[in-house]
Design an enzyme around this catalytic site. Structure first.
Site, PDB file in Angstrom:
ATOM      1  N   GLU A   8       0.820  -1.228   0.000  1.00 17.06           N
ATOM      2  CA  GLU A   8       0.000   0.000   0.000  1.00 17.06           C
ATOM      3  C   GLU A   8       0.847   1.270   0.000  1.00 17.06           C
ATOM      4  O   GLU A   8       0.484   2.253   0.639  1.00 17.06           O
ATOM      5  CB  GLU A   8      -0.912   0.032   1.233  1.00 17.06           C
ATOM      6  CG  GLU A   8      -2.013  -0.978   1.207  1.00 17.06           C
ATOM      7  CD  GLU A   8      -3.063  -0.725   2.292  1.00 17.06           C
ATOM      8  OE1 GLU A   8      -2.720  -0.097   3.299  1.00 17.06           O
ATOM      9  OE2 GLU A   8      -4.206  -1.142   2.094  1.00 17.06           O
ATOM     10  N   GLU A  54      -6.745  -7.732  -0.065  1.00 19.14           N
ATOM     11  CA  GLU A  54      -7.269  -7.601   1.304  1.00 19.14           C
ATOM     12  C   GLU A  54      -8.747  -7.257   1.296  1.00 19.14           C
ATOM     13  O   GLU A  54      -9.129  -6.119   1.052  1.00 19.14           O
ATOM     14  CB  GLU A  54      -6.512  -6.503   2.069  1.00 19.14           C
ATOM     15  CG  GLU A  54      -5.076  -6.855   2.358  1.00 19.14           C
ATOM     16  CD  GLU A  54      -4.369  -5.805   3.226  1.00 19.14           C
ATOM     17  OE1 GLU A  54      -5.029  -5.091   3.996  1.00 19.14           O
ATOM     18  OE2 GLU A  54      -3.132  -5.706   3.100  1.00 19.14           O
TER      19      GLU A  54
HETATM   20  C1  GAL Z   1      -4.125  -2.389   5.245  1.00 18.02           C
HETATM   21  C2  GAL Z   1      -2.725  -2.969   5.373  1.00 18.02           C
HETATM   22  C3  GAL Z   1      -2.738  -4.231   6.215  1.00 18.02           C
HETATM   23  C4  GAL Z   1      -3.543  -4.025   7.475  1.00 18.02           C
HETATM   24  C5  GAL Z   1      -4.939  -3.562   7.106  1.00 18.02           C
HETATM   25  C6  GAL Z   1      -5.851  -3.304   8.275  1.00 18.02           C
HETATM   26  O1  GAL Z   1      -4.068  -1.066   4.922  1.00 18.02           O
HETATM   27  O2  GAL Z   1      -2.203  -3.262   4.121  1.00 18.02           O
HETATM   28  O3  GAL Z   1      -1.434  -4.611   6.508  1.00 18.02           O
HETATM   29  O4  GAL Z   1      -2.893  -3.088   8.245  1.00 18.02           O
HETATM   30  O5  GAL Z   1      -4.849  -2.355   6.422  1.00 18.02           O
HETATM   31  O6  GAL Z   1      -6.004  -4.427   9.031  1.00 18.02           O
END
Ligand code: GAL
Length: 850
Positions: free
Chosen positions: A185, A254
């Protein structure tokens, strides 16, 4: 052999046989705009994030297997740099950090692996996974075009890649790894790094690609990524995402099926219906790889949590709970979704979709190759109103904010809003600490406690003295949470406040994260920031006497910042200390002479290590002190009975750290969220989700139970060590066993028949079916509730409606009692279907497994 073991062995045998003929996995991983192509075959992949250091090796095979049973094809994990490279060139791959073992377990389960090497990871993990020592290598700035950072990043990435190559774990070598990730990110934070940002992105991609791993590299949320890597999506919804090149497949790295928790905050929930909706929309809109972040969140053992203020639990309301149990109905609902997607896979990959509007907020995507292979997704995007639609001359009911999946363009096998799968009630059953048979002298029934009290303030020799304040993190370098700031003041006998009954007020400002203030060895109060704002102020009346007064301030970190632009420069610790009401004025101590001590004496002595206990002056007692700050407690206990997962109940303690047999359980802090904030009873799944949408637990501790993995227990003589900072009642510490107390099924008469084995059977005229399945080695011992009619309520609190078939319980008992698993059809033979005509009926069951 139970089913789990059976599957494990069959896939193992398959792998072994296959490896004789070169590989267990397909060699070649390529892609085009539609999908990954593995050994010439297009795939739609369901992936599940399980972070290996957030559980223990003993749990890994079970977690991977539960994911597989849940319809998952791929396991995904970050690689945790600071857990592996403890100091430059000194590597650790032991225990929870045995990455190779983890990847091989995934391989043996016949699953693929996505390795997100990072090595910056965010992840609510301490310092975002980057080793703290790197911040102190002169000239280093993280995550930009900076020589020392790039040097160490390349070095670690190469080390991991070589390790994976050596173990033949990349797909072209016959291993399970089909994708790797560099950075994480970064796109969100480029603006903080000026011109160096673009150069860094280009460098990172090039550095990664030059590793020659034979599988594609991804970068998440990196719209300007070079063409050599695939930019992927992170978010609660990713159906509208487009990658950095039109030639790339749509990958969702994610999808957050819940959210993380911070100490002092409420409990976030994301309904299973909305998670399923987002996934179905993604595949409806041409998605090809989807990953749940997290599928099993697990535990931030020791001091691994970041934030700051991330709780020790990283449960995440994920499909598998922190303790390793499938979370119902989420796990089951998603399993059914995965099956529906797999039934549609062939059609989805064979043709281009046609998008049809079926009315306002109603959208169908049809994948029809014209030769009979056809799948359709019907979506109702309205967040309030259910709709009826006509598709290919058939009428379908679409609940608000839902997607129906029709793997044959005719029959609905799944609707995201209709949760037909099992639900459960899970409890934490308390069990008192039992003195260890091995350690207790004969006849001793009471626990024997050992106590060691820390100095209030400097112990041993002070580390240094300075006028004014130092930064907390720059001083401890995160070797400990604790830093003492101490000074003293002289109060004259003629002080005004000594004559009046008034008390001076101590005013402290800190950049974070938490503080206990002691004056003359007595705790005067505590203060802390929180997950959204680390800095805080402390303001408390204090007791001062004539003459010398010792002021000892214990500053604490609660996990280091894990993301954000230039995040490694955000410090912690005190910035101002004043006392109001002395000589009718304010005494500013900020530039006074402060004496510092890093860490606790107990930490320094390794008091929590089983082999480090000698030489420490523990004091034995059967009545340990209560409400006493800065106290170490040790007790030798037996493991809790049974084999259920175990949590340590710390509700009656203050704040501190806990260990079992030298293994770090982690930070405990049952700090409560405010009871004045908003919490919901029932979460409306409809409409866009955001982390604050459905919060519960107002006025309750954010974390009461702390996971102690079963594998850390010995048959007897288990050493539990607690360090309590501010005072608690150790006699009330208990173990709690995580148990499924009830299982429920709630199925409507007109429910889509998702339980059938294949789509060909769907529409055979069979009735809806209610399923119950107990955890392994248990069977249904009691039917607590059964009603065919219009029952209301939820699992654990169902009640009959005005429409009820009186034979419901006996029907269910007949089919289910004594069985591990049972299915009850909603047929005429079983139930009085003529009952209360005009009412839409359902069957609700609550049963107990034992
Ligand atoms: C994203 C990040 C993850 C984790 C997630 C929230 O932005 O890539 O590593 O932090 O948010 O759980």
């Amino acid at each position: 052999m139970n089913m789990n073991t059976f599957f494990f062995f069959t896939s193992l045998v398959f792998c072994l046989l296959a490896s004789l003929f070169s590989s267990c996995f397909a060699g070649n991983v390529t892609y085009d705009r539609r999908s990954l192509i593995i050994d010439g075959q297009r795939k739609l992949l369901i992936s599940a994030a399980i972070h290996y250091p957030r559980s223990v090796p003993g749990m890994w095979p079970g977690l991977v297997q539960t994911a597989k049973e849940g319809g998952v094809d791929v396991i995904e994990s970050y690689v945790f740099w600071n857990g592996h490279e403890l100091s430059p060139g000194k590597y650790n791959f032991e225990g929870r950090y045995d990455l190779v073992k983890f990847v091989k377990i995934v391989q043996q389960a016949g699953m693929y692996m996505i390795l997100r090497i990072g090595p910056f990871v965010a992840a609510e993990w301490n310092f975002g996974g980057v080793p703290v020592w790197l911040h102190y290598v002169p000239g280093t700035v993280f995550r930009t075009d900076n020589e020392p950072f790039k040097h160490y990043m390349q070095n670690f990435t190469t080390f991991i890649v070589n390790l994976m190559k050596q173990e033949k774990l990349f797909a072209p070598q016959g291993g399970p790894i089909i994708l790797a990730q560099v950075e994480n990110e970064y796109g969100y934070y480029e603006k903080f790094y000026g011109d160096g940002a673009k150069r860094y992105v280009t460098w990172a991609a090039k550095m990664a690609v030059s590793q020659n791993i034979g599988v594609p590299w991804i970068m998440c949320q990196q719209s300007d990524a070079p063409d050599s890597v695939i930019s992927t999506c992170n978010g609660f919804y990713c159906d509208q995402f487009t990658s950095n090149s039109p030639n790339n497949p749509k990958i969702w790295t994610e999808n957050w099926p819940g959210w993380f928790k911070t100490f002092g905050a409420r409990d976030p929930h994301r309904p299973a219906e909305d998670v399923a909706f987002s996934v179905a929309r993604f595949f409806q809109k041409g998605g090809s790889v989807h990953n749940y972040y997290m599928y099993h969140g697990g535990t931030n053992f020791g001091r691994t949590s970041g934030g700051p203020f991330i709780t020790t639990s990283y449960d995440y309301e994920a499909p598998i709970d922190e303790y390793g149990l499938p979370r119902l109905p989420k796990w089951g609902h998603l399993k059914e979704l995965h099956r529906a997607i797999k039934l549609s896979e062939h059609a989805l990959l064979k043709s281009e979709p046609t998008t049809l509007s079926l009315g306002p907020s109603l959208e169908a995507d049809v994948y029809d190759d014209g030769s009979g292979v056809c799948a359709a997704f019907l979506a109702n995007l309205d967040d309030k109103t259910d709709k009826n639609v006509v598709f290919r001359n058939v009428s379908y009911h679409l609940p608000a904010w839902s997607v129906s999946i029709l793997p044959d363009c005719k029959n609905v096998v799944f609707n995201t809003a209709e949760v037909g799968s099992l639900t459960s009630v899970v409890e934490m059953a308390p069990e008192e600490l039992q003195p260890s048979v091995a350690s207790a002298s004969k006849g001793l029934k009471d626990l024997k406690w050992d106590i060691f009290v820390e100095n209030t303030g400097i112990w041993g020799v002070a580390d240094f003295i300075k006028n004014g304040f130092v930064d907390h993190i720059n001083t401890t370098k995160d070797t400990t949470d604790y830093l003492w700031y101490t000074t003293s003041i002289i109060i004259s006998e003629n002080e005004e406040f000594l004559k009046k009954a008034s008390r001076p007020v101590l005013l402290i400002e800190s950049k974070g994260h938490a503080l206990h203030a002691f004056v003359n060895q007595k705790l005067q109060g505590s203060a802390s920031g929180n997950g959204s704002h680390s800095p805080f102020k402390f303001k408390n009346p204090i007791s001062l006497k004539a003459g010398k007064n010792e002021i000892a301030l214990l500053s604490m970190t609660v996990g280091l910042q894990n993301a954000g632009g230039l995040y490694e420069w955000v410090g912690a610790g005190l910035t101002s200390v004043k006392i109001e009401g002395i000589n009718n004025g304010t005494l500013d101590l900020s530039m006074s002479k402060w004496t510092y001590k890093i860490g606790l004496q107990g930490e320094h002595l390794g008091i929590y290590k089983p082999d480090g206990l000698n030489g420490i002056k523990w004091v034995s007692t059967s009545e340990p002190p209560k409400n006493q700050p800065l106290t170490w407690y040790k007790v030798v206990v037996d493991p809790p009975s049974g084999d259920e997962p175990v949590g340590l109940d710390m509700i009656n303690m203050g704040k501190g750290l806990a260990w079992l047999n030298g293994e770090e359980i982690g930070r405990y802090w049952p700090i409560e969220s405010s009871k004045h904030e908003k919490c919901v009873d029932e979460c409306d799944y409809r409409g866009k989700f955001f982390p604050d949408k459905c919060l519960t637990g107002c006025g309750e501790p954010s974390q009461r139970w702390y996971h102690v993995p079963r594998s850390w227990f010995k048959p007897s003589g288990n050493i539990l060590v607690i360090f309590e900072e501010k005072g608690g009642d150790p006699t009330k510490i208990m173990f709690s066993k995580r148990k499924t107390s009830s299982l429920c099924s709630h199925v409507a008469e007109d429910f889509p028949m998702v339980d059938q084995e294949s789509v060909s059977k769907v529409g055979s005229g069979k009735s809806s079916v209610a399923h119950l399945k107990c955890p392994k080695n248990t069977s249904i011992s009691n039917v607590k509730f059964a009603s065919f009619g219009n029952p209301t309520g939820r699992c654990g609190s169902y009640s009959k409606g005005d429409c009820h078939d009186p034979n419901s319980t006996s029907v269910v008992e007949k089919v289910c009692l004594g069985k591990n698993e049972c299915a009850i059809e909603l047929t005429e033979e079983n139930f009085d279907k003529g009952l209360c005509t005009g009412t839409s009926k359902a069957l609700a069951i609550e049963a107990v497994c034992s």
